[in-house]
Design an enzyme around this catalytic site. Structure first.
Site, PDB file in Angstrom:
ATOM      1  CD1 TRP A 222       9.136  -0.138   3.094  1.00  0.00           C
ATOM      2  CD2 TRP A 222      10.560  -0.599   4.754  1.00  0.00           C
ATOM      3  NE1 TRP A 222       8.406  -0.433   4.213  1.00  0.00           N
ATOM      4  CE2 TRP A 222       9.244  -0.726   5.241  1.00  0.00           C
ATOM      5  CE3 TRP A 222      11.624  -0.847   5.627  1.00  0.00           C
ATOM      6  CZ2 TRP A 222       8.947  -1.092   6.559  1.00  0.00           C
ATOM      7  CZ3 TRP A 222      11.342  -1.209   6.951  1.00  0.00           C
ATOM      8  CH2 TRP A 222      10.022  -1.326   7.400  1.00  0.00           C
TER       9      TRP A 222
ATOM     10  CE  LYS B 152       5.301  -5.427   4.272  1.00  0.00           C
ATOM     11  NZ  LYS B 152       6.641  -4.882   4.434  1.00  0.00           N
TER      12      LYS B 152
ATOM     13  CG  ASP C 179      12.633  -4.413  -0.475  1.00  0.00           C
ATOM     14  OD1 ASP C 179      11.850  -5.373  -0.504  1.00  0.00           O
ATOM     15  OD2 ASP C 179      12.702  -3.613   0.492  1.00  0.00           O
TER      16      ASP C 179
HETATM   17  C1  LIG Z   1       7.678  -4.356   4.922  1.00  0.00           C
HETATM   18  C2  LIG Z   1       8.814  -3.999   4.086  1.00  0.00           C
HETATM   19  C3  LIG Z   1      10.140  -4.112   4.539  1.00  0.00           C
HETATM   20  C4  LIG Z   1      10.476  -4.536   5.954  1.00  0.00           C
HETATM   21  O1  LIG Z   1      10.287  -5.885   6.125  1.00  0.00           O
HETATM   22  P1  LIG Z   1      10.710  -6.651   7.475  1.00  0.00           P
HETATM   23  O2  LIG Z   1      10.402  -8.064   7.135  1.00  0.00           O
HETATM   24  O3  LIG Z   1       9.873  -6.097   8.580  1.00  0.00           O
HETATM   25  O4  LIG Z   1      12.167  -6.435   7.705  1.00  0.00           O
HETATM   26  C5  LIG Z   1      11.157  -3.817   3.649  1.00  0.00           C
HETATM   27  N1  LIG Z   1      10.912  -3.418   2.390  1.00  0.00           N
HETATM   28  C6  LIG Z   1       9.652  -3.290   1.923  1.00  0.00           C
HETATM   29  C7  LIG Z   1       9.434  -2.850   0.515  1.00  0.00           C
HETATM   30  C8  LIG Z   1       8.572  -3.581   2.738  1.00  0.00           C
HETATM   31  O5  LIG Z   1       7.322  -3.433   2.269  1.00  0.00           O
END
Ligand SMILES: *Cc1c(COP(=O)(O)O)cnc(C)c1O
Length: 362
Positions: free
Chosen positions: A101, A195, A171
């Site tokens: 990511w 998540k 993030d």
């Molecule tokens: C799942 C995830 C993403 C992607 O998320 P989307 O909502 O599908 O764009 C980005 N960063 C991390 C750390 C993730 O776990």
């Protein structure tokens, strides 16, 4: 009705209590005579829902008043672009490449300015968090970017880099609200909801006000933090139902004792699983011990056929979505906030039993 223990990395399991409450309120939210799905986002009811969700998140994370809380769309992916579009004023940012990511975020940021990758763990398939040396940081960067928890590889930062006056951007998609973070250490935090907060469709952004006061007017309107901040996340129709369910999750978390209590439970869950893996002759963890995630536990047997057999048989025992990401293989148990301790104990019990039964094959 039989619910399984769902170890999916995302969209992920939600607290049963939250789902029950959503069901109870499905047809008639608080005497409104309608579902939250059917309400105007300008109604007094929805205003109450979004205000309460924000207030509860502020309380849970101890968010200071000079930070804005935004409920946006487009997932974490859109944030990979919104961050540089809004914060890259001088055109330069530092990034740590700690996984899939962050790599995607780096690729997106390169479209908008100069990206300095200060450290990377790609040399060992992202199985650890790279050491960070402040002398390698750009003094004139607009921001410094990290991914606090690497969902696919099962690693997490246990300490934050000291970036001085350069705002730290994170993030936090896969570990927001799982452990205590000091929000004042960050310029901006974002996290997709699916998540650890609620259903897919909403992404939470927590951003220091002064960082978004000015924006290049050429940035598309929907991609300006300033526009969403000025309109309290109601510039256009927000993902109302997802925000509502996130709000229920925040209330559930408050009732449980907040983030410090949640962190204790998460540490307990992770310990049960890692302790078993460390003492097993069959299962091996894939992440460096010191950097292990509390949320995503990655492990292998070392034999692809045995991995596949494990995943399949676990599923037959009501332990689902344990297959690892295609870039790592093996297994991954995502044990987010909503995964009860009982689910982790059931998984370990099954792993023990599986190991005993398959001894000969190792
Ligand atoms: C799942 C995830 C993403 C992607 O998320 P989307 O909502 O599908 O764009 C980005 N960063 C991390 C750390 C993730 O776990």
């Amino acid at each position: 009705m039989d619910r399984v223990y769902n170890f999916s990395a995302g969209p992920a399991t939600l607290p049963e209590e939250v789902l029950q409450r959503a069901r109870e309120e499905m047809l008639d939210w608080h005497g409104s005579g309608m579902s939250v799905m059917e309400m105007s986002h300008r109604s007094k009811w929805f205003e109450e829902i979004i205000k309460q969700a924000e207030a509860d998140l502020r309380e849970l994370m101890n968010i200071p008043s000079n930070y804005k809380v935004l409920f946006l769309q487009g997932g974490a992916w859109t944030q990979f672009a919104m961050v540089p579009l809004n914060l890259m004023k001088k055109g330069k940012a530092d990034y740590v490449n700690s996984g899939y990511w962050s790599k995607k975020a780096i690729g997106e940021a390169r479209k908008f300015g100069k990206v300095n990758v200060v450290a990377s763990s790609e040399d060992a398939n992202f199985s650890y968090i790279p050491e960070l040396y402040p002398e390698t940081f750009s003094k004139d960067a607009d921001y410094f970017y990290i991914t606090t928890n690497n969902t696919i590889y099962g690693t997490r930062y246990t300490k934050l880099p000291d970036t001085g006056n350069v705002p730290l951007v994170a993030d936090m998609s896969s570990n927001i609200l799982s452990e205590v973070y000091d929000v004042t250490k960050f310029g901006l935090i974002f996290a997709g909801a699916q998540k650890n907060m609620g259903p897919a469709g909403v992404v939470v952004v927590i951003v220091r006000e002064d960082l978004i006061a000015e924006v290049n007017p050429e940035v598309p309107t929907m991609l300006q933090y300033k526009v969403h901040a000025e309109n309290n996340s109601l510039f256009n129709t927000p993902p109302c139902y997802s925000i509502y369910v996130c709000g229920l999750v925040f209330q559930w978390l408050k009732k449980l004792g907040g983030v410090p209590e949640m962190q204790k439970i998460n540490e307990e869950k992770a310990k049960i699983l890692y302790d078993f893996i460390d003492n097993s002759n069959m299962f091996k963890g894939t992440a460096k011990k010191e950097d292990r995630s509390l949320m995503n536990v990655t492990f292998i047997t070392g034999n692809k056929d045995l991995d596949a057999k494990f995943v399949k048989e676990a599923e037959e025992h009501g332990l689902v979505n344990l297959k690892g990401h295609r870039s790592v293989g093996g297994m991954r148990a995502s044990i987010y906030n909503a995964m009860p301790v009982e689910g982790v104990k059931k998984l370990v019990e099954f792993m023990k039993e599986f190991e005993a039964r398959n001894k000969i094959e190792v």
